[in-house]
Write a protein that holds these residues in place. Structure first.
Motif, PDB file in Angstrom:
ATOM      1  N   VAL C  19     -55.102 119.507 -56.236  1.00  0.00           N
ATOM      2  CA  VAL C  19     -56.255 118.695 -56.662  1.00  0.00           C
ATOM      3  C   VAL C  19     -57.521 119.541 -56.572  1.00  0.00           C
ATOM      4  O   VAL C  19     -58.308 119.639 -57.523  1.00  0.00           O
ATOM      5  N   GLY C  20     -57.670 120.252 -55.434  1.00  0.00           N
ATOM      6  CA  GLY C  20     -58.854 121.107 -55.265  1.00  0.00           C
ATOM      7  C   GLY C  20     -58.924 122.150 -56.369  1.00  0.00           C
ATOM      8  O   GLY C  20     -59.943 122.308 -57.054  1.00  0.00           O
ATOM      9  N   GLY C  21     -57.809 122.807 -56.614  1.00  0.00           N
ATOM     10  CA  GLY C  21     -57.799 123.892 -57.594  1.00  0.00           C
ATOM     11  C   GLY C  21     -58.175 123.405 -58.978  1.00  0.00           C
ATOM     12  O   GLY C  21     -59.031 123.991 -59.647  1.00  0.00           O
ATOM     13  N   ILE C  22     -57.543 122.295 -59.394  1.00  0.00           N
ATOM     14  CA  ILE C  22     -57.825 121.800 -60.751  1.00  0.00           C
ATOM     15  C   ILE C  22     -59.267 121.345 -60.846  1.00  0.00           C
ATOM     16  O   ILE C  22     -59.975 121.620 -61.834  1.00  0.00           O
ATOM     17  N   ALA C  23     -59.752 120.706 -59.769  1.00  0.00           N
ATOM     18  CA  ALA C  23     -61.152 120.282 -59.797  1.00  0.00           C
ATOM     19  C   ALA C  23     -62.044 121.508 -59.945  1.00  0.00           C
ATOM     20  O   ALA C  23     -62.901 121.575 -60.830  1.00  0.00           O
ATOM     21  N   LEU C  24     -61.774 122.535 -59.136  1.00  0.00           N
ATOM     22  CA  LEU C  24     -62.585 123.763 -59.234  1.00  0.00           C
ATOM     23  C   LEU C  24     -62.504 124.323 -60.652  1.00  0.00           C
ATOM     24  O   LEU C  24     -63.504 124.666 -61.266  1.00  0.00           O
ATOM     25  N   PHE C  42     -55.032 128.257 -68.568  1.00  0.00           N
ATOM     26  CA  PHE C  42     -54.710 129.462 -67.794  1.00  0.00           C
ATOM     27  C   PHE C  42     -54.432 129.088 -66.329  1.00  0.00           C
ATOM     28  O   PHE C  42     -53.502 129.606 -65.713  1.00  0.00           O
ATOM     29  N   TYR C  43     -55.159 128.115 -65.819  1.00  0.00           N
ATOM     30  CA  TYR C  43     -55.077 127.817 -64.382  1.00  0.00           C
ATOM     31  C   TYR C  43     -53.747 127.140 -64.012  1.00  0.00           C
ATOM     32  O   TYR C  43     -53.407 127.028 -62.847  1.00  0.00           O
ATOM     33  N   ILE C  44     -53.014 126.642 -65.025  1.00  0.00           N
ATOM     34  CA  ILE C  44     -51.702 126.059 -64.686  1.00  0.00           C
ATOM     35  C   ILE C  44     -50.585 126.953 -65.231  1.00  0.00           C
ATOM     36  O   ILE C  44     -49.565 127.188 -64.601  1.00  0.00           O
ATOM     37  N   HIS C  45     -50.846 127.565 -66.432  1.00  0.00           N
ATOM     38  CA  HIS C  45     -49.767 128.326 -67.081  1.00  0.00           C
ATOM     39  C   HIS C  45     -49.380 129.551 -66.248  1.00  0.00           C
ATOM     40  O   HIS C  45     -48.194 129.764 -65.952  1.00  0.00           O
ATOM     41  N   VAL C  46     -50.349 130.325 -65.836  1.00  0.00           N
ATOM     42  CA  VAL C  46     -50.032 131.581 -65.134  1.00  0.00           C
ATOM     43  C   VAL C  46     -49.440 131.317 -63.744  1.00  0.00           C
ATOM     44  O   VAL C  46     -48.396 131.891 -63.402  1.00  0.00           O
ATOM     45  N   PRO C  47     -50.004 130.390 -62.944  1.00  0.00           N
ATOM     46  CA  PRO C  47     -49.355 130.127 -61.651  1.00  0.00           C
ATOM     47  C   PRO C  47     -47.902 129.657 -61.802  1.00  0.00           C
ATOM     48  O   PRO C  47     -47.021 130.097 -61.067  1.00  0.00           O
ATOM     49  N   THR C 183     -64.554 135.830 -64.164  1.00  0.00           N
ATOM     50  CA  THR C 183     -65.731 135.905 -63.275  1.00  0.00           C
ATOM     51  C   THR C 183     -65.257 135.518 -61.873  1.00  0.00           C
ATOM     52  O   THR C 183     -64.133 135.050 -61.682  1.00  0.00           O
ATOM     53  N   GLY C 184     -66.117 135.684 -60.901  1.00  0.00           N
ATOM     54  CA  GLY C 184     -65.781 135.376 -59.508  1.00  0.00           C
ATOM     55  C   GLY C 184     -65.248 133.957 -59.383  1.00  0.00           C
ATOM     56  O   GLY C 184     -64.180 133.720 -58.829  1.00  0.00           O
ATOM     57  N   GLU C 185     -66.008 133.020 -59.944  1.00  0.00           N
ATOM     58  CA  GLU C 185     -65.609 131.607 -59.752  1.00  0.00           C
ATOM     59  C   GLU C 185     -64.232 131.361 -60.364  1.00  0.00           C
ATOM     60  O   GLU C 185     -63.357 130.722 -59.789  1.00  0.00           O
ATOM     61  N   MET C 186     -64.029 131.925 -61.544  1.00  0.00           N
ATOM     62  CA  MET C 186     -62.727 131.716 -62.196  1.00  0.00           C
ATOM     63  C   MET C 186     -61.609 132.205 -61.280  1.00  0.00           C
ATOM     64  O   MET C 186     -60.579 131.551 -61.115  1.00  0.00           O
ATOM     65  N   PHE C 187     -61.828 133.350 -60.696  1.00  0.00           N
ATOM     66  CA  PHE C 187     -60.773 133.958 -59.882  1.00  0.00           C
ATOM     67  C   PHE C 187     -60.478 133.081 -58.670  1.00  0.00           C
ATOM     68  O   PHE C 187     -59.320 132.815 -58.338  1.00  0.00           O
ATOM     69  N   VAL C 188     -61.560 132.560 -58.071  1.00  0.00           N
ATOM     70  CA  VAL C 188     -61.352 131.694 -56.894  1.00  0.00           C
ATOM     71  C   VAL C 188     -60.560 130.458 -57.319  1.00  0.00           C
ATOM     72  O   VAL C 188     -59.537 130.102 -56.711  1.00  0.00           O
ATOM     73  N   ALA C 189     -60.974 129.838 -58.426  1.00  0.00           N
ATOM     74  CA  ALA C 189     -60.270 128.630 -58.897  1.00  0.00           C
ATOM     75  C   ALA C 189     -58.803 128.980 -59.174  1.00  0.00           C
ATOM     76  O   ALA C 189     -57.887 128.239 -58.803  1.00  0.00           O
ATOM     77  N   PHE C 190     -58.594 130.131 -59.771  1.00  0.00           N
ATOM     78  CA  PHE C 190     -57.218 130.546 -60.081  1.00  0.00           C
ATOM     79  C   PHE C 190     -56.404 130.670 -58.804  1.00  0.00           C
ATOM     80  O   PHE C 190     -55.275 130.161 -58.712  1.00  0.00           O
ATOM     81  N   LEU C 194     -53.118 128.708 -57.851  1.00  0.00           N
ATOM     82  CA  LEU C 194     -51.859 129.420 -57.591  1.00  0.00           C
ATOM     83  C   LEU C 194     -51.261 128.970 -56.260  1.00  0.00           C
ATOM     84  O   LEU C 194     -50.071 128.632 -56.164  1.00  0.00           O
ATOM     85  N   ALA C 195     -52.128 128.911 -55.243  1.00  0.00           N
ATOM     86  CA  ALA C 195     -51.642 128.483 -53.918  1.00  0.00           C
ATOM     87  C   ALA C 195     -51.079 127.072 -54.019  1.00  0.00           C
ATOM     88  O   ALA C 195     -50.001 126.769 -53.473  1.00  0.00           O
ATOM     89  N   GLY C 196     -51.762 126.207 -54.795  1.00  0.00           N
ATOM     90  CA  GLY C 196     -51.284 124.831 -54.929  1.00  0.00           C
ATOM     91  C   GLY C 196     -49.917 124.774 -55.575  1.00  0.00           C
ATOM     92  O   GLY C 196     -48.989 124.121 -55.076  1.00  0.00           O
ATOM     93  N   VAL C 197     -49.739 125.546 -56.652  1.00  0.00           N
ATOM     94  CA  VAL C 197     -48.439 125.505 -57.358  1.00  0.00           C
ATOM     95  C   VAL C 197     -47.343 126.077 -56.462  1.00  0.00           C
ATOM     96  O   VAL C 197     -46.239 125.541 -56.370  1.00  0.00           O
ATOM     97  N   LEU C 198     -47.685 127.142 -55.729  1.00  0.00           N
ATOM     98  CA  LEU C 198     -46.680 127.731 -54.824  1.00  0.00           C
ATOM     99  C   LEU C 198     -46.292 126.723 -53.739  1.00  0.00           C
ATOM    100  O   LEU C 198     -45.104 126.553 -53.415  1.00  0.00           O
ATOM    101  N   ALA C 199     -47.289 126.012 -53.201  1.00  0.00           N
ATOM    102  CA  ALA C 199     -46.982 125.030 -52.148  1.00  0.00           C
ATOM    103  C   ALA C 199     -46.120 123.911 -52.728  1.00  0.00           C
ATOM    104  O   ALA C 199     -45.115 123.494 -52.137  1.00  0.00           O
ATOM    105  N   LEU C 200     -46.491 123.471 -53.940  1.00  0.00           N
ATOM    106  CA  LEU C 200     -45.676 122.422 -54.598  1.00  0.00           C
ATOM    107  C   LEU C 200     -44.246 122.914 -54.760  1.00  0.00           C
ATOM    108  O   LEU C 200     -43.275 122.222 -54.427  1.00  0.00           O
ATOM    109  N   ALA C 201     -44.109 124.163 -55.226  1.00  0.00           N
ATOM    110  CA  ALA C 201     -42.767 124.725 -55.447  1.00  0.00           C
ATOM    111  C   ALA C 201     -41.994 124.766 -54.133  1.00  0.00           C
ATOM    112  O   ALA C 201     -40.819 124.376 -54.065  1.00  0.00           O
TER     113      ALA C 201
END
Lengths: 50, 213, 226, 202
Positions: C19-24, C42-47, C183-190, C194-201
């Protein structure tokens, strides 16, 4: 919503949909496991009484 | 000759003797590859480029190999004979190597007929293509023999073998077609050699686990 | 740490991170300069793609452990990991083709190397299940599956190299994005996504593994009572 | 060649074997001393064949330990399948196994065994043309070809006619003296004279 937004939300919804169907499929499997466990418990009890 | 080589030779010779006596795999492969080439003739519309024909050559090779591989462990599985070979004191990978060499022999025999026929039907086959076919044969027989052993352990053997083998053959086909049609075939031949080395060692090392519990 | 507490801890962290990641990603990270809003996929496909790779690698690692030590637990773990890998592989193909649709108006393009690789891996690992379902439960099935899983992880880089080579004679229209200039913000959101998808997995993996272990134990119990 | 193992060739502790859902061996404990001849008896499906396949290394135990102190070249296994190629002749089959087992003076050894089991005349014929009894004799030749120390015989008298059975009786009498045997059988009386023990599987 522009087409881009429509597709992006579609992508996220697809992911959500797949995960949810997986969870539903998996809960049916857990239900089956519970039924089997109950059966076995029944068998065990029947064997003790018998 | 070292013990290992003796075992491999004995096993390979056994397969060749079985084939000479039963004559069921090689004739089938020859007729199969020829009929495929004839079918391909009718598949290519007039405007079709010659490159398409070259690509189809590789389809013929892979599926002819598949036909042969379906028969690879037929004799062993029919009467549970794999047990006899597994019981023998030889290294289990010798069974794989002996069978791969036999399969290579059948495939090369089929290609000795198929390549001239292809040249006759579709146009000359250059040196690089022959080199690519030679390299691809090694990869096909190495991986194919292992996959044939795996499939023969399952129930639906004839169905399982193509499903297991085709994804693994995609890199071989890419390397082969590349060497045939591309203008700088060197890269593709090198890639085929890499594939052969990598998967031959992997098949050699893992065959033991495929035939024992 | 009991199974219940571990699984629910994983699920809770997955929920929070996702939720945090997608919001970011949607409200904090700026839109991409040229791709605009569509880049948000990008934020869902690559993770999801990275998670699929991770599962195949994990399945191969457990398969190797099985071949070395014949421990009973490794076969189930390898099987579950590859099962999850195929699910995430499917998600990668789905989100990838949606992204292709937005960017270039076509559902499938052979120029997308990563998608082509996932297609090959998908075919390969479906055959893995065919192999498992055609052999009986037992050491033979575990060995065959383990060998095939190890083949899979070797095939992965080889296929990726083959796909690049294939471009030499297939001349597809290349759509490779030249890497994430984020950019910095994009990378943080990414990273959060990524952490969220890994935790879900990890949560789904742990759950399914528990289910499979219970199934195995039930089989032993049923036969002990027989 | 023999691990010390206190003179025990095979040691089994709580040996279990399961096929899918069916558990065939339920926690078996037994020992086979060197030179002994142990008979394995039990109804069909009691696990006789499974036990022999486990000892031969053709199957792995599901649980428990099984230690067989003999290399593969010292084990002679006779199962329900003769393990011979039907398209090869009797000679060619034994030739193949002779090479794999590195049998010294292979030809003489093969000739002697074929002679002893009455297959010399049929040595050039395809095994596929053999009767069930002749296949069993050929399988016996295969199992004894490399003079194994440990013999695992699964119902060896199967499909043998009276002449074949008599030949096998003579052979077993001699083998039992110097070798170690584990014989699964439905007819323990016949083997009683040279058996040193019996393992009954439930």
């Amino acid at each position: 919503m522009s087409t881009a937004e429509k597709y992006v939300t579609a992508a996220y919804l697809v992911v959500l949909a797949v995960v949810l169907t997986y969870v539903v499929v998996y809960s049916t499997k857990l239900a089956r496991l519970e039924r089997e466990l109950a059966e076995l418990a029944e068998q065990a009890r029947a064997r003790d009484d018998g | 000759m070292s013990g290992y080589a003796q075992d491999v030779v004995a096993l390979a010779r056994k397969d060749l003797t079985l084939e000479l006596r039963a004559r069921d795999t090689l004739p089938a492969m020859l007729l199969f590859v020829l009929s495929m080439l004839v079918v391909f003739h009718f598949v290519l519309p007039a405007g079709g480029s010659r490159l398409a024909a070259n690509g189809l050559l590789w389809v013929a090779i892979v599926f002819t190999a598949l036909l042969g591989l379906t028969r690879a462990f037929a004799a062993e599985r029919e009467h549970g004979l794999l047990d006899g070979l597994v019981l023998a004191p030889c290294d289990r990978s010798a069974i794989w190597l002996g069978k791969s060499i036999a399969m290579l022999g059948f495939l090369v025999a089929a290609e000795v007929v198929a390549l001239p026929a292809f040249a006759l039907f579709f146009g000359a086959v250059d040196g690089t293509t022959v080199a690519a076919v030679a390299l691809a044969n090694l990869g096909i027989c190495a991986v194919g023999t292992l996959i044939a052993a795996m499939a023969s352990a399952g129930r639906a053997r004839e169905l399982l073998l193509p499903l297991l083998f085709l994804p693994l053959s995609i890199p071989i086909v890419i390397g082969g077609v590349g060497a045939t049609v591309a203008d700088d075939p060197g890269r593709y031949l090198a890639f085929l050699a890499l594939y052969d080395a990598l998967f031959a060692v992997l098949s050699w090392a893992s065959f033991e686990y495929v035939v024992t519990e | 740490m009991s199974t219940w507490s571990r699984n629910s801890a994983l699920s809770a962290s997955a929920l929070l991170l996702l939720v945090g990641g997608i919001a970011l990603a949607f409200y904090w990270a700026p839109e991409d300069a040229d791709q605009g809003f569509s880049q948000k996929i990008f934020y869902i496909h690559v993770p999801v793609a990275l998670t699929a790779y991770a599962f195949f690698a994990w399945g191969a690692w457990k398969a190797l452990r099985h071949l070395w030590t014949r421990g009973e637990r490794y076969d189930l773990e390898s099987y579950t990991a590859i099962h999850m890998g195929v699910i995430f592989g499917l998600l990668t193909l789905a989100t990838g083709s949606i992204w292709a649709k937005i960017s270039w108006g076509i559902w499938w393009s052979w120029g997308q190397r990563q998608l082509v690789l996932f297609l090959i891996l998908f075919l390969f690992y479906c055959a893995y299940f065919m192999l498992r379902f055609s052999t009986d439960v037992g050491p033979a099935r575990a060995n065959l599956s383990a060998v095939y899983a190890v083949f899979g992880i070797v095939l992965l880089p080889v296929s990726f190299l083959a796909i690049r080579l294939a471009e030499g004679f297939l001349h597809p229209v290349l759509f490779e994005r030249d890497g994430p200039q984020m950019t910095g913000e994009m990378f943080v959101a990414f990273c959060v996504c990524l952490a969220g998808v890994l935790a879900l997995a990890a949560a789904l993996y742990a759950n399914e593994l528990t289910g499979k272990r219970i199934d195995a134990r039930l089989r032993e119990l049923r036969e002990a009572l027989a | 060649m023999w691990g010390d193992g206190g003179g025990r060739v095979i040691t089994a502790r709580r040996l279990e074997k399961r096929f899918g859902d069916k558990r065939v061996l339920r926690g078996l404990d037994f020992e086979l001393p060197r030179g002994a001849t142990l008979l394995v008896t039990g109804a069909n499906g009691s696990g006789k064949t499974t036990l022999l396949r486990l000892c031969a290394g053709l199957a792995a135990p599901t649980r428990g330990e099984l230690e067989v102190r003999a290399q593969r070249r010292d084990i002679g296994y006779l199962g329900h399948e003769p393990l011979v190629y039907r398209e090869l002749t009797a000679l060619e089959n034994l030739e193949l196994y002779g090479r794999l087992y590195r049998v010294p003076e292979r030809r003489e050894r093969i000739g002697m065994l074929l002679e002893r089991f009455g297959l010399w005349d049929a040595r050039g014929e395809r095994a596929g043309s053999f009767s069930r009894g002749m296949l069993q004799r050929l399988a016996l030749c295969r199992a004894l070809l490399h003079e194994p120390e440990l013999l695992l015989l699964d119902e060896p008298f199967n499909a043998l006619d009276s002449e074949g059975a008599a030949l096998l009786d003579a052979e077993l009498a001699e083998l039992a003296r110097e070798r170690t045997l584990l014989v699964a059988t439905h007819d323990p009386e016949r083997l009683a004279p040279f058996a040193t023990g019996t393992l009954a599987l439930a």
